[in-house]
Enzyme design. Structure first.
Site, PDB file in Angstrom:
ATOM      1  N   GLY A 132      15.166  70.680  60.831  1.00 32.30           N
ATOM      2  CA  GLY A 132      14.456  69.569  60.187  1.00 32.30           C
ATOM      3  C   GLY A 132      13.996  69.925  58.795  1.00 32.30           C
ATOM      4  O   GLY A 132      14.048  71.081  58.365  1.00 32.30           O
ATOM      5  N   LYS A 184      11.997  68.426  47.171  1.00 31.36           N
ATOM      6  CA  LYS A 184      12.221  69.700  47.859  1.00 31.36           C
ATOM      7  C   LYS A 184      11.177  70.691  47.378  1.00 31.36           C
ATOM      8  O   LYS A 184      11.085  70.958  46.176  1.00 31.36           O
ATOM      9  CB  LYS A 184      13.642  70.194  47.538  1.00 31.36           C
ATOM     10  N   ASP A 214      23.725  72.619  59.251  1.00 32.43           N
ATOM     11  CA  ASP A 214      22.606  71.858  58.682  1.00 32.43           C
ATOM     12  C   ASP A 214      22.706  71.771  57.167  1.00 32.43           C
ATOM     13  O   ASP A 214      21.933  71.045  56.539  1.00 32.43           O
ATOM     14  CB  ASP A 214      21.261  72.477  59.088  1.00 32.43           C
ATOM     15  N   ASN A 215      23.651  72.481  56.583  1.00 33.58           N
ATOM     16  CA  ASN A 215      23.847  72.405  55.137  1.00 33.58           C
ATOM     17  C   ASN A 215      25.163  71.715  54.793  1.00 33.58           C
ATOM     18  O   ASN A 215      25.681  71.894  53.693  1.00 33.58           O
ATOM     19  CB  ASN A 215      23.830  73.809  54.524  1.00 33.58           C
TER      20      ASN A 215
HETATM   21  P1  AMP Z   1      17.889  76.367  54.274  1.00 36.56           P
HETATM   22  O1  AMP Z   1      18.201  77.808  54.527  1.00 36.56           O
HETATM   23  O2  AMP Z   1      17.212  76.121  52.965  1.00 36.56           O
HETATM   24  O3  AMP Z   1      19.048  75.468  54.494  1.00 36.56           O
HETATM   25  O4  AMP Z   1      16.789  75.976  55.358  1.00 36.56           O
HETATM   26  C1  AMP Z   1      16.961  76.124  56.735  1.00 36.56           C
HETATM   27  C2  AMP Z   1      15.759  75.570  57.454  1.00 36.56           C
HETATM   28  O5  AMP Z   1      14.588  76.277  57.085  1.00 36.56           O
HETATM   29  C3  AMP Z   1      15.449  74.108  57.157  1.00 36.56           C
HETATM   30  O6  AMP Z   1      14.940  73.526  58.321  1.00 36.56           O
HETATM   31  C4  AMP Z   1      14.413  74.196  56.076  1.00 36.56           C
HETATM   32  O7  AMP Z   1      13.609  73.043  56.011  1.00 36.56           O
HETATM   33  C5  AMP Z   1      13.612  75.394  56.554  1.00 36.56           C
HETATM   34  N1  AMP Z   1      12.925  76.052  55.431  1.00 36.56           N
HETATM   35  C6  AMP Z   1      13.486  76.765  54.439  1.00 36.56           C
HETATM   36  N2  AMP Z   1      12.552  77.228  53.591  1.00 36.56           N
HETATM   37  C7  AMP Z   1      11.350  76.803  54.057  1.00 36.56           C
HETATM   38  C8  AMP Z   1      10.002  76.940  53.620  1.00 36.56           C
HETATM   39  N3  AMP Z   1       9.679  77.641  52.528  1.00 36.56           N
HETATM   40  N4  AMP Z   1       9.047  76.355  54.358  1.00 36.56           N
HETATM   41  C9  AMP Z   1       9.350  75.653  55.458  1.00 36.56           C
HETATM   42  N5  AMP Z   1      10.588  75.484  55.924  1.00 36.56           N
HETATM   43  C10 AMP Z   1      11.586  76.046  55.231  1.00 36.56           C
HETATM   44 MG    MG Z   2      19.352  73.564  54.363  1.00 34.84          MG
END
Ligand code: AMP
Ligand code: MG
Length: 492
Positions: free
Chosen positions: A88, A111, A250-251
């Site tokens: 999420g 973001k 998820d990406n």
């Molecule tokens: P990502 O690696 O950026 O695709 O993120 C993977 C998951 O981690 C997603 O659910 C993001 O919303 C969550 N996420 C990444 N960075 C943070 C953060 N600094 N705080 C909260 N959730 C995060």
């Molecule tokens: Mg992501």
């Protein structure tokens, strides 16, 4: 007077289990780093208002426009092959949707706007470095003509975020055709929520694939269309040397846009095994592995749609497999068309694939720079004297010369003259990509010295990738020995 955003929030009208209603967490001292004025105008937003104090407060998540319905979207995902049932939006908040001047509905998301119920242990924030990287690389991709989310604005928050050390916090205002991911489908399907999966599929068809809605079997048509867009997208990545870095489900956007720029980078010397991401130790998301991973991710999407295909599971699986089998041919057709364009070919011959492959093999063996090789080919096509400039990129120049002879023989079988070919090749072979050592340097200037001039300059250069821009010729150069940056970090 409040700032009017012409939001119409269709996702927020879906059932409550699709998201949580969460407002951005206000920040201390927002400051505008960069506004994408052109994109703002395209969205029907007044750039001067956006750059003004109330606009910046909105972009930083300190104030929510009246028409916004801020939500954090629910999704799951396979990360490096392992399933995580709930991810999420942990640090992103969807403000709402705007129908742009082309009639396309666009999400506007902040973001780094603060924690949400999906944040798990994260702080919901983004550091300035990754925000600038996403701004630069996504805008470079857009300028290259590759489907991507866009950057509307970057602001600093005036607050520090704690990573390996304290870093300036920032918020990126991101614009997307939709933020629905393969992982959004997985969220519902893996909970056994067939009704949720169906509602999501119907929503996606109506918003992104209306032609699938008119097909005899709309859900099958949806899968076919997503597979097609993804195959074409990854082929486009390969033709510019782009490495996404974290192709988790998820990406991967259902709309077929490049999304979630984390440890992404462009390759310098050609090597299909190139990996930048510090967390990708086994090369799962290496440059040359991206088509295989896209196919794997699409298989995860197909699984979620099985209950919508048929009550007969064997039949549904057979149909999904048939749909997935289209990926390979579709990807190869797109890649080969892209490579033919890069080689200046106007017609299609079976032996062209070998011609392209042999050049690439030579480049890999000779550590030739990917972008420069093709750009210089475009200059040499009408002027064989300039072959020297291409050959100079190869450790052993004779490897290029032998290949060039075959290339010219092939070109001579077509009627186009060199000048026509040169023009066509220069629109297929960029001079400027956001080279990783440059990206790192502009981030360092901003983060360490609060100096955003290098960021502005690089952004301006990569916004015109197909023009020569002699004043900025050095931006086309690969890193000097010692300048290479081999690792990139998510920075989350
Ligand atoms: P990502 O690696 O950026 O695709 O993120 C993977 C998951 O981690 C997603 O659910 C993001 O919303 C969550 N996420 C990444 N960075 C943070 C953060 N600094 N705080 C909260 N959730 C995060
Ligand atoms: Mg992501």
């Amino acid at each position: 007077m409040t700032f009017h955003f012409p939001f119409d929030n269709s996702y927020a009208r879906l059932p409550e289990r699709f998201f949580t209603r969460t407002a951005p967490t206000p920040v201390g001292g927002p400051r505008l780093v960069r506004l994408n004025r052109e994109l703002a105008l395209h969205l029907g937003l007044d750039p001067d208002r956006l750059a003004g104090p109330d606009g910046v407060e909105i972009l930083a998540g300190r104030r929510v426009p009246d028409e916004a319905e801020p939500i954090a979207m629910a999704y799951a995902g396979h990360q490096f092959g392992s399933f995580v049932p709930q991810l999420g939006d942990g640090r992103a908040i969807l403000l709402g949707e705007i129908v742009d001047h082309d009639g396309v509905r666009r999400d506007i998301q902040l973001k780094g706007a603060g924690p949400t119920p999906f944040s798990r242990r994260g702080d919901g924030r983004a550091a300035l470095g990754p925000v600038l990287r996403e701004y630069l690389v996504s805008e470079a991709m857009a300028a290259l003509g590759i489907p991507t989310t866009r950057a509307l604005a970057a602001v600093t928050t005036g607050e520090a975020v704690v990573r390996e050390r304290m870093l300036p916090g920032a918020v990126l205002a991101r614009v997307a055709a939709s933020h629905i991911r393969v992982g959004t489908f997985e969220f519902f399907a893996t909970r056994g929520d067939v009704e949720g999966t169906r509602l999501l599929a119907d929503y996606v068809i109506a918003r992104l694939y209306p032609e699938a809605g008119k097909a005899e079997r709309p859900y099958h048509a949806l899968l076919d269309a997503v597979i097609e867009r993804q195959a074409e997208l990854v082929a486009r990545w390969l033709t510019v040397g782009f490495i996404h870095g974290v192709m988790n489900t998820d990406n991967m956007s259902i709309a077929g846009e490049t999304i979630d720029y984390g440890p992404c980078a462009f390759m310098d010397a050609y090597d299909p095994a190139t990996v930048f991401s510090s967390i990708d130790q086994h090369g799962r998301y290496a440059y040359g592995n991206q088509p295989r991973i896209a196919h794997w991710n699409l298989a995860r999407l197909a699984e979620t749609l099985l209950p919508l295909f048929s009550d007969d599971q064997d039949k549904a699986i057979a149909e999904a497999e048939e749909a997935l089998s289209a990926f390979g041919p579709r990807f190869e057709a797109a890649l080969h068309a892209g490579l033919r364009r890069k080689l200046g070919l106007f017609t299609e011959r079976p032996e062209d694939v070998a011609l392209a492959r042999d050049l690439l093999r030579g480049m890999a063996e000779q550590r030739a720079d990917f972008t420069l090789t093709f750009r210089r080919l475009a200059n040499a096509v009408a002027d064989p004297a300039r072959d020297d400039e291409v050959a100079a990129l190869f450790a052993d120049p004779s490897a290029y010369r032998e290949w060039a002879q075959r290339w010219r023989e092939r070109l001579s079988e077509e009627p186009q003259d060199g000048a026509t070919r040169r023009v066509a090749m220069r629109t297929a072979n960029p001079a400027f990509i956001p080279r990783n050592h440059r990206v790192e340097a502009v981030i360092a200037a901003a983060v360490e010295r609060d100096d955003f001039a290098p960021f502005e300059k690089l952004l301006a250069v990569v916004a015109r990738p197909y023009e020569d821009q002699p004043a900025f010729a050095d931006y086309a150069d690969p890193p000097q020995p010692g300048e290479e940056v081999r690792q990139t970090f998510c920075g989350t």
